[in-house]
Design a protein around this motif. Sequence first.
Motif, short mmCIF file in Angstrom:
data_model
loop_
_atom_site.label_atom_id
_atom_site.label_comp_id
_atom_site.label_asym_id
_atom_site.label_seq_id
_atom_site.Cartn_x
_atom_site.Cartn_y
_atom_site.Cartn_z
N UNK A 149 0.80 -1.22 0.00
CA UNK A 149 0.00 0.00 0.00
C UNK A 149 0.84 1.27 0.00
N UNK A 150 2.09 1.16 0.48
CA UNK A 150 2.98 2.34 0.51
C UNK A 150 3.39 2.79 -0.90
N UNK A 151 3.34 1.89 -1.87
CA UNK A 151 3.93 2.18 -3.18
C UNK A 151 2.90 2.51 -4.26
N UNK A 152 1.66 2.69 -3.88
CA UNK A 152 0.63 2.86 -4.93
C UNK A 152 -0.56 3.66 -4.40
N UNK A 153 -1.45 3.98 -5.32
CA UNK A 153 -2.68 4.70 -4.96
C UNK A 153 -3.91 3.81 -5.05
N UNK A 154 -3.83 2.77 -5.88
CA UNK A 154 -4.96 1.85 -6.08
C UNK A 154 -4.35 0.44 -6.22
N UNK A 155 -5.07 -0.56 -5.67
CA UNK A 155 -4.57 -1.94 -5.75
C UNK A 155 -5.63 -2.84 -6.40
N UNK A 156 -5.19 -3.62 -7.40
CA UNK A 156 -6.03 -4.68 -7.98
C UNK A 156 -5.50 -6.02 -7.50
N UNK A 157 -6.40 -6.92 -7.13
CA UNK A 157 -5.97 -8.22 -6.58
C UNK A 157 -6.66 -9.36 -7.33
N UNK A 158 -5.86 -10.35 -7.74
CA UNK A 158 -6.43 -11.61 -8.24
C UNK A 158 -6.05 -12.72 -7.28
N UNK A 159 -7.04 -13.35 -6.69
CA UNK A 159 -6.79 -14.43 -5.73
C UNK A 159 -7.95 -15.42 -5.78
N UNK A 160 -7.71 -16.57 -6.39
CA UNK A 160 -8.78 -17.56 -6.62
C UNK A 160 -9.12 -18.33 -5.34
N UNK A 161 -10.24 -19.05 -5.42
CA UNK A 161 -10.61 -19.99 -4.36
C UNK A 161 -9.53 -21.07 -4.25
N UNK A 162 -9.31 -21.52 -3.00
CA UNK A 162 -8.28 -22.55 -2.76
C UNK A 162 -8.88 -23.96 -2.78
N UNK A 163 -10.19 -24.08 -2.56
CA UNK A 163 -10.90 -25.38 -2.50
C UNK A 163 -10.50 -26.24 -1.31
N UNK A 164 -9.89 -25.63 -0.29
CA UNK A 164 -9.54 -26.40 0.91
C UNK A 164 -10.66 -26.24 1.94
N UNK A 165 -11.17 -25.02 2.04
CA UNK A 165 -12.15 -24.70 3.07
C UNK A 165 -13.19 -23.76 2.45
N UNK A 166 -14.37 -24.29 2.21
CA UNK A 166 -15.41 -23.50 1.51
C UNK A 166 -15.75 -22.23 2.27
N UNK A 167 -15.84 -22.37 3.59
CA UNK A 167 -16.22 -21.20 4.41
C UNK A 167 -15.18 -20.09 4.23
N UNK A 168 -13.92 -20.50 4.19
CA UNK A 168 -12.83 -19.52 4.04
C UNK A 168 -12.88 -18.88 2.65
N UNK A 169 -13.05 -19.72 1.64
CA UNK A 169 -13.16 -19.18 0.27
C UNK A 169 -14.30 -18.17 0.20
N UNK A 170 -15.47 -18.57 0.72
CA UNK A 170 -16.66 -17.73 0.57
C UNK A 170 -16.65 -16.52 1.51
N UNK A 171 -15.67 -16.48 2.43
CA UNK A 171 -15.54 -15.26 3.25
C UNK A 171 -14.61 -14.25 2.57
N UNK A 172 -14.03 -14.63 1.44
CA UNK A 172 -13.16 -13.72 0.65
C UNK A 172 -12.08 -13.12 1.53
#
Length: 317
Positions: free
Chosen positions: A101-124
């Motif tokens: 966050x120190x090096x930018x003004x806006x951040x785009x993130x790509x991070x897919x579901x892991x398929x290990x823990x549905x609750x964790x995936x769906x909590x983003x």
Amino acid sequence: MRNFTSVNDIGDLRGAVREALEVKANRFAYKHLGENRTLLMIFFNSSLRTRLSTQKAAMNLGMNVIVLDVNQGAWKLETERGVIMDGDKPEHLLEAIPVMGCYCDVIGVRSFAQFVDKKKDYSEEIINQFIKYSGKPVFSMEAATRHPLQSFADLITIEEYKRTERPKVVLTWAPHPKALPQAVPNSFAEWMNRTDYDFVIANPEGYDLAPEFVGKAKVYHNQDEALRGADFVYAKNWSAFEDPNYGKVLSTDRSWTITTEKMALTNDAYFMHCLPVRRNMIVSDDVIESPRSLVIPEAANREISAEVVLKRILESL
Ligand code: CP
């Protein structure tokens, strides 16, 4: 707009599409907005379209762009709090995020579901940690449960090509050899449910999406029935959502592949897919190469959806 992770952040869809078409007609009109502003794009997963289209959109707006592939050249990141970090991950996301966050003004993130823990995936968890700890506006470049830049581009494309005010749009599961996330179909359904289109979903038994994404759509387990009278056929594979099969491939039934025969059931429908697509698994060569295929216009509109989102974020800074 501060953050963009779902349809809920875009407001009125008619206004968003109108703005997208204006931006498309004059995509360099807002070049001043990004002057001396830096976009940091962080990829935990591979990409072709998102990487190029978002970078192009940022350049249209006059921004500087930094791209970080977390798994190529950066320190491996631990994402779990409380872990004793004596393994192969030397840096924790909770330090890495505020540093980024120190090096930018806006951040785009790509991070897919892991398929290990549905609750964790769906909590983003991952993208929400960026929102919480980066101190910067964050937008999704496909997260565990949604791909809103894709869905926005899909909506723009449908609006450009529709021949009736209320087209029939069919989201259909199609076979694929590997387990894919539900992010694209979830998100497409979420956006379509905000329109007044006749929106239906077709998938085999065991592949129903989460009820909050299905929304008001009618679900068919018979693809032919769903395709009858369709104006747009949006094909996509996804892995099972329902327990105990979350993240699993239950079927590779090629009778669900979109072929010329399947398209003959429709109202001379347009074919859509977000790409990348596995030919002759998801869709036949003939269909994807036909004049009714919109896969390239959809991909082109990724630049426009990203530009509208970045423009709105820049306007809010
Ligand atoms: N449709 C899409 O997001 O493509 P990429 O995975 O190549 O970015």
